[in-house]
Write a protein that holds these residues in place. Structure first.
Motif, short mmCIF file in Angstrom:
data_model
loop_
_atom_site.label_atom_id
_atom_site.label_comp_id
_atom_site.label_asym_id
_atom_site.label_seq_id
_atom_site.Cartn_x
_atom_site.Cartn_y
_atom_site.Cartn_z
N ILE A 93 -22.11 0.02 -4.30
CA ILE A 93 -20.67 -0.30 -4.25
C ILE A 93 -20.36 -1.52 -5.12
CG2 ILE A 93 -18.81 -1.11 -2.73
CD1 ILE A 93 -20.14 0.62 -0.50
N CYS A 94 -21.22 -2.52 -5.06
CA CYS A 94 -21.00 -3.74 -5.85
C CYS A 94 -21.12 -3.48 -7.35
CB CYS A 94 -21.99 -4.83 -5.43
SG CYS A 94 -21.69 -5.50 -3.80
N VAL A 95 -22.14 -2.73 -7.75
CA VAL A 95 -22.38 -2.50 -9.17
C VAL A 95 -21.34 -1.57 -9.77
CG1 VAL A 95 -24.01 -1.44 -10.81
CG2 VAL A 95 -24.85 -2.99 -9.04
N THR A 96 -21.00 -0.51 -9.07
CA THR A 96 -20.06 0.46 -9.63
C THR A 96 -18.61 0.03 -9.48
OG1 THR A 96 -19.92 1.71 -7.56
CG2 THR A 96 -21.62 2.39 -9.16
N GLN A 97 -18.35 -0.95 -8.60
CA GLN A 97 -16.98 -1.40 -8.32
C GLN A 97 -16.08 -0.25 -7.87
OE1 GLN A 97 -15.67 -4.72 -8.46
NE2 GLN A 97 -17.86 -5.09 -8.35
N ILE A 98 -16.67 0.73 -7.17
CA ILE A 98 -15.90 1.87 -6.66
C ILE A 98 -14.94 1.42 -5.56
CG2 ILE A 98 -17.58 2.57 -4.92
CD1 ILE A 98 -16.91 5.47 -5.68
N GLY A 99 -15.29 0.33 -4.89
CA GLY A 99 -14.45 -0.24 -3.85
C GLY A 99 -14.67 -1.75 -3.80
N ASN A 100 -13.84 -2.42 -3.06
CA ASN A 100 -13.95 -3.86 -2.90
C ASN A 100 -15.21 -4.19 -2.11
OD1 ASN A 100 -13.67 -6.47 -1.65
ND2 ASN A 100 -11.56 -6.47 -2.39
N PRO A 101 -16.15 -4.95 -2.69
CA PRO A 101 -17.40 -5.26 -1.99
C PRO A 101 -17.21 -6.06 -0.70
CG PRO A 101 -17.60 -5.76 -4.33
CD PRO A 101 -16.17 -5.45 -4.07
N ILE A 102 -16.22 -6.94 -0.66
CA ILE A 102 -15.98 -7.70 0.56
C ILE A 102 -15.47 -6.78 1.67
CG2 ILE A 102 -14.59 -9.55 1.61
CD1 ILE A 102 -14.73 -10.94 -1.17
N ALA A 103 -14.57 -5.88 1.31
CA ALA A 103 -14.07 -4.91 2.29
C ALA A 103 -15.19 -4.00 2.75
CB ALA A 103 -12.93 -4.09 1.69
N ALA A 104 -16.08 -3.61 1.84
CA ALA A 104 -17.22 -2.77 2.22
C ALA A 104 -18.13 -3.51 3.20
CB ALA A 104 -18.01 -2.35 0.98
N PHE A 105 -18.36 -4.79 2.94
CA PHE A 105 -19.18 -5.59 3.86
C PHE A 105 -18.53 -5.67 5.24
CE2 PHE A 105 -20.43 -9.60 5.83
CZ PHE A 105 -21.81 -9.43 5.86
N ILE A 106 -17.23 -5.87 5.27
CA ILE A 106 -16.52 -5.91 6.55
C ILE A 106 -16.66 -4.57 7.26
CG2 ILE A 106 -14.23 -6.09 7.62
CD1 ILE A 106 -13.57 -8.17 5.37
N GLY A 107 -16.55 -3.48 6.50
CA GLY A 107 -16.72 -2.15 7.08
C GLY A 107 -18.12 -1.95 7.66
N ILE A 108 -19.13 -2.41 6.94
CA ILE A 108 -20.50 -2.30 7.43
C ILE A 108 -20.66 -3.11 8.72
CG2 ILE A 108 -22.92 -2.86 6.93
CD1 ILE A 108 -22.23 -2.20 3.95
N MET A 109 -20.01 -4.25 8.80
CA MET A 109 -20.06 -5.06 10.02
C MET A 109 -19.37 -4.37 11.18
SD MET A 109 -21.89 -7.72 9.62
CE MET A 109 -22.96 -6.73 8.61
N GLY A 110 -18.67 -3.28 10.89
CA GLY A 110 -18.09 -2.46 11.94
C GLY A 110 -19.14 -1.93 12.90
N LEU A 111 -20.38 -1.83 12.45
CA LEU A 111 -21.48 -1.43 13.33
C LEU A 111 -21.61 -2.43 14.48
CD1 LEU A 111 -23.83 0.51 13.87
CD2 LEU A 111 -25.25 -0.93 12.41
N LYS A 112 -21.50 -3.69 14.17
CA LYS A 112 -21.56 -4.73 15.22
C LYS A 112 -20.33 -4.65 16.12
CE LYS A 112 -25.24 -6.44 13.33
NZ LYS A 112 -26.53 -6.07 13.86
N ALA A 113 -19.17 -4.50 15.51
CA ALA A 113 -17.94 -4.39 16.30
C ALA A 113 -17.98 -3.16 17.20
CB ALA A 113 -16.73 -4.34 15.37
N GLY A 114 -18.50 -2.05 16.67
CA GLY A 114 -18.62 -0.83 17.46
C GLY A 114 -19.51 -1.02 18.67
N ALA A 115 -20.57 -1.79 18.50
CA ALA A 115 -21.46 -2.07 19.64
C ALA A 115 -20.73 -2.88 20.70
CB ALA A 115 -22.70 -2.82 19.16
N TYR A 116 -19.90 -3.82 20.29
CA TYR A 116 -19.15 -4.62 21.26
C TYR A 116 -18.00 -3.83 21.88
CZ TYR A 116 -21.64 -8.83 19.87
OH TYR A 116 -22.61 -9.76 19.64
N LEU A 117 -17.43 -2.88 21.13
CA LEU A 117 -16.31 -2.09 21.64
C LEU A 117 -16.76 -0.89 22.46
CD1 LEU A 117 -13.95 -2.16 18.53
CD2 LEU A 117 -13.59 -3.30 20.73
N GLN A 118 -18.05 -0.55 22.43
CA GLN A 118 -18.55 0.63 23.15
C GLN A 118 -18.23 0.60 24.64
OE1 GLN A 118 -21.52 0.70 25.34
NE2 GLN A 118 -20.98 2.81 25.78
N PRO A 119 -18.42 -0.52 25.34
CA PRO A 119 -18.08 -0.50 26.77
C PRO A 119 -16.59 -0.21 27.02
CG PRO A 119 -19.45 -2.39 26.28
CD PRO A 119 -19.07 -1.79 24.96
N LEU A 120 -15.72 -0.71 26.16
CA LEU A 120 -14.30 -0.43 26.28
C LEU A 120 -14.04 1.06 26.07
CD1 LEU A 120 -11.32 -1.33 26.52
CD2 LEU A 120 -11.36 -1.70 24.05
#
Length: 131
Positions: A93-120
């Motif tokens: 993603i960073c090399v090809t600039q297909i998307g914003n790398p910072i936004a991609a990183f935030i999206g990947i961190m969604g794995l952590k958010a998903g773990a916290y939101l799972q009980p809800l």
């Protein structure tokens, strides 16, 4: 593979949390970025990576539970493989600039958010099943 989605309600709830996180971040972030297309593509690529990582994690744990003594080695090797693939995907993603790398990183961190939101998500889903 079919077994993972059929039997693992926790995975489904975690993926719902990841998608909810992605939706909220997109709704808030889209107002503040100049390149809306790059932000959207980067964020949702990161969310897809997070969902795939969650699926792989659940599959690894399910198989690891069946292995007995060899479970530790298997789980560690699969964790290393998962992190390597996440880094490679993020690098693409960073090399090809297909998307914003910072936004991609935030999206990947969604794995952590998903773990916290799972009980809800679990509480919301189980209330629906009881009605």
């Amino acid at each position: 593979m079919k077994k993972v989605f059929a039997a693992n309600e926790t995975l489904i709830e975690m993926i719902l949390g990841i998608l909810l996180f992605g939706g909220v971040i997109w709704l808030v972030g889209i107002w503040f970025v100049p390149e809306k297309r790059l932000f959207t593509v980067g964020l949702w690529l990161g969310i897809v990576i997070a969902c795939l990582a969650g699926w792989h994690m659940a599959r690894t744990l399910d198989k690891g539970m069946e292995l007995g003594a060899a479970a530790t080695k298997y789980i560690i090797s699969q964790n290393m493989l998962r992190y390597l693939l996440i880094v490679v995907a993020y690098g693409v993603i960073c090399v090809t600039q297909i998307g914003n790398p910072i936004a991609a990183f935030i999206g990947i961190m969604g794995l952590k958010a998903g773990a916290y939101l799972q009980p809800l998500a679990h509480r919301v889903i189980t209330k629906e099943k009881r009605r």
